[in-house]
Design a protein around this motif. Structure first.
Motif, mmCIF file in Angstrom:
data_model
loop_
_atom_site.group_PDB
_atom_site.id
_atom_site.type_symbol
_atom_site.label_atom_id
_atom_site.label_comp_id
_atom_site.label_asym_id
_atom_site.label_seq_id
_atom_site.Cartn_x
_atom_site.Cartn_y
_atom_site.Cartn_z
ATOM 1 N N MET A 116 0.837 -1.192 0.000
ATOM 2 C CA MET A 116 0.000 0.000 0.000
ATOM 3 C C MET A 116 0.870 1.240 0.000
ATOM 4 S SD MET A 116 -2.680 1.191 2.914
ATOM 5 C CE MET A 116 -1.396 1.078 4.106
ATOM 6 N N PRO A 117 0.632 2.202 -0.913
ATOM 7 C CA PRO A 117 1.440 3.412 -0.924
ATOM 8 C C PRO A 117 1.345 4.152 0.384
ATOM 9 C CG PRO A 117 0.213 3.194 -2.960
ATOM 10 C CD PRO A 117 -0.287 2.121 -2.043
ATOM 11 N N GLN A 118 2.484 4.655 0.858
ATOM 12 C CA GLN A 118 2.536 5.298 2.158
ATOM 13 C C GLN A 118 1.676 6.543 2.208
ATOM 14 O OE1 GLN A 118 6.445 6.411 3.286
ATOM 15 N NE2 GLN A 118 5.889 6.992 5.351
ATOM 16 N N ALA A 119 1.648 7.326 1.098
ATOM 17 C CA ALA A 119 0.888 8.569 1.109
ATOM 18 C C ALA A 119 -0.582 8.301 1.368
ATOM 19 C CB ALA A 119 1.063 9.307 -0.219
ATOM 20 N N HIS A 120 -1.147 7.238 0.722
ATOM 21 C CA HIS A 120 -2.554 6.923 0.914
ATOM 22 C C HIS A 120 -2.807 6.511 2.355
ATOM 23 C CE1 HIS A 120 -3.282 6.048 -3.637
ATOM 24 N NE2 HIS A 120 -2.994 7.300 -3.360
ATOM 25 N N PHE A 121 -1.880 5.751 2.932
ATOM 26 C CA PHE A 121 -2.054 5.294 4.304
ATOM 27 C C PHE A 121 -2.053 6.470 5.267
ATOM 28 C CE2 PHE A 121 -0.297 3.867 8.356
ATOM 29 C CZ PHE A 121 -1.226 2.896 8.687
ATOM 30 N N PHE A 174 23.044 6.419 1.844
ATOM 31 C CA PHE A 174 22.753 6.274 0.422
ATOM 32 C C PHE A 174 21.498 5.430 0.198
ATOM 33 C CE2 PHE A 174 27.051 7.824 0.005
ATOM 34 C CZ PHE A 174 27.063 8.477 -1.226
ATOM 35 N N LEU A 175 21.381 4.338 0.923
ATOM 36 C CA LEU A 175 20.242 3.449 0.713
ATOM 37 C C LEU A 175 18.945 4.018 1.281
ATOM 38 C CD1 LEU A 175 22.012 0.040 1.320
ATOM 39 C CD2 LEU A 175 21.073 0.893 -0.841
ATOM 40 N N ASP A 193 12.804 6.366 -3.539
ATOM 41 C CA ASP A 193 11.482 5.960 -3.053
ATOM 42 C C ASP A 193 10.500 5.625 -4.170
ATOM 43 O OD1 ASP A 193 12.584 6.430 -0.607
ATOM 44 O OD2 ASP A 193 11.418 8.235 -0.168
ATOM 45 N N ARG A 194 10.388 6.506 -5.150
ATOM 46 C CA ARG A 194 9.369 6.266 -6.174
ATOM 47 C C ARG A 194 9.707 5.053 -7.032
ATOM 48 N NH1 ARG A 194 9.800 10.796 -10.946
ATOM 49 N NH2 ARG A 194 12.057 10.762 -11.284
ATOM 50 N N TYR A 195 10.991 4.756 -7.193
ATOM 51 C CA TYR A 195 11.372 3.541 -7.920
ATOM 52 C C TYR A 195 11.050 2.299 -7.095
ATOM 53 C CZ TYR A 195 13.765 6.319 -11.461
ATOM 54 O OH TYR A 195 14.044 7.194 -12.489
ATOM 55 N N ARG A 196 11.285 2.400 -5.795
ATOM 56 C CA ARG A 196 10.993 1.247 -4.935
ATOM 57 C C ARG A 196 9.512 0.904 -4.976
ATOM 58 N NH1 ARG A 196 10.944 -2.875 -3.851
ATOM 59 N NH2 ARG A 196 11.599 -4.089 -2.062
ATOM 60 N N VAL A 212 14.585 -2.535 -7.102
ATOM 61 C CA VAL A 212 15.493 -2.605 -5.955
ATOM 62 C C VAL A 212 16.892 -2.236 -6.431
ATOM 63 C CG1 VAL A 212 16.516 -4.085 -4.189
ATOM 64 C CG2 VAL A 212 14.113 -4.380 -4.829
ATOM 65 N N PHE A 213 17.506 -1.295 -5.728
ATOM 66 C CA PHE A 213 18.875 -0.893 -6.032
ATOM 67 C C PHE A 213 19.809 -1.417 -4.951
ATOM 68 C CE2 PHE A 213 16.353 2.548 -8.033
ATOM 69 C CZ PHE A 213 16.816 2.432 -9.333
ATOM 70 N N VAL A 214 20.991 -1.841 -5.374
ATOM 71 C CA VAL A 214 22.045 -2.211 -4.435
ATOM 72 C C VAL A 214 23.099 -1.114 -4.473
ATOM 73 C CG1 VAL A 214 21.625 -4.682 -4.642
ATOM 74 C CG2 VAL A 214 23.222 -3.577 -6.210
ATOM 75 N N PHE A 215 23.882 -1.043 -3.406
ATOM 76 C CA PHE A 215 24.880 0.021 -3.297
ATOM 77 C C PHE A 215 26.269 -0.586 -3.210
ATOM 78 C CE2 PHE A 215 27.335 3.056 -0.611
ATOM 79 C CZ PHE A 215 27.352 4.115 -1.511
#
Length: 281
Positions: free
Chosen positions: A1-6, A221-222, A228-231, A236-239
């Motif tokens: 669930m998107p955080q903004a809606h919650f 960095f993580l 956020d919007r990509y997640r 998923v990005f690794v560092f």
């Protein structure tokens, strides 16, 4: 669930909680003792706590309903928000009721052509909101050819728009023969985004502030908000701690190799994965 809606939903529930609390306390003070049992401060607090918890626990289930199409029609999802104007009649000049965002589900209940030759769908947005929407704004998983049309739109998009529309494709068309091509685009565009996000994070994260904060540098960095919007699109990005760079984790490429090993995209996916492995050494 998107955080903004919650967050929005919980804020509304909090207002309900406060209103209910005021009513509860008023009843406790003003009701005749013979008809309403006397409530001690502890009992009032316990009752209010239980009421608040019941409202908040119901928030995720209620918020999830907003991400499903209403009942009573064929499911469709908005992929081109530029055209997603809900109108009160099937004409481009008709009154605007509201704009629908990309990824919004609707239920198609009818279809009609305008005088200009544009096809409109009669759609239900919620149980109480309906109108006419240009058919080009949405795709329907049940409609032949809509996967091809969405792939053309994905290829014509750039950066985050491409990732977002590819995510819609992968969710809406799980058995499409075009899925390997979309997975490859999804992965390649995510890796391109990783390079851009690396530059943004390096520019915005101050080395002295990170050192003063005391947390591991990689965690800054993580936790970079540009991710956020990509997640939310499943990326998923690794560092890489040595080079201080983000990279796409390669999930889409691995899915191609695993599920479509004989496809032309599989050969390209193997190259991407081999390159990522070599870079990590």
């Amino acid at each position: 669930m998107p955080q903004a809606h919650f967050v929005v939903h919980v804020s509304g529930l909090f207002r309900q909680f406060i209103s209910a609390a005021s009513l509860f306390q008023t009843l406790a003070r003003n009701s005749p003792a013979a008809r309403v049992p006397r409530l001690t401060g502890g009992r009032v607090a316990t009752a209010l706590l239980l009421l608040g918890l019941s409202l908040i626990v119901s928030a995720p289930a209620q918020a999830r309903k907003k991400h499903r199409p209403p009942a009573g029609g064929r499911a469709a999802v908005v992929v081109d928000e530029r055209l997603a104007a809900l109108r009160d009649a099937p004409e481009l000049s008709a009154n605007l009721l509201q704009r629908l965002g990309r990824g919004r589900f609707v239920a198609v209940t009818g279809e009609r052509g305008s005088r200009d030759g544009v096809t409109f769908y009669r759609v239900a947005v919620t149980r109480r909101t309906a109108g006419w929407l240009q058919s080009d704004a949405v795709v329907r998983p049940s409609r032949a050819g809509d996967d091809e049309r969405l792939l053309r739109l994905i290829r014509g998009s750039e950066e985050f728009d491409r990732v977002s529309r590819a995510r819609i494709f992968l969710d809406a068309f799980p058995r499409s023969p075009l899925r390997p091509a979309v997975l490859l685009l999804f992965g390649d565009t995510s890796e391109e985004a990783a390079a851009k996000l690396t530059r943004e994070a390096q520019r915005r994260l101050d080395a002295r502030e990170m050192e003063a904060g005391g947390a591991p540098q990689a965690s800054y960095f993580l936790n970079f908000n540009g991710l956020d919007r990509y997640r939310r699109q499943g990326v998923v990005f690794v560092f890489d701690r040595a080079t201080k760079q983000f990279h796409y984790d390669g999930a889409g490429w691995r899915e191609i190799v695993r599920r479509y090993p004989q496809s032309s995209e599989a050969a390209e996916a193997r190259k991407r994965l081999a390159g990522a492995t070599a870079a990590a050494r």
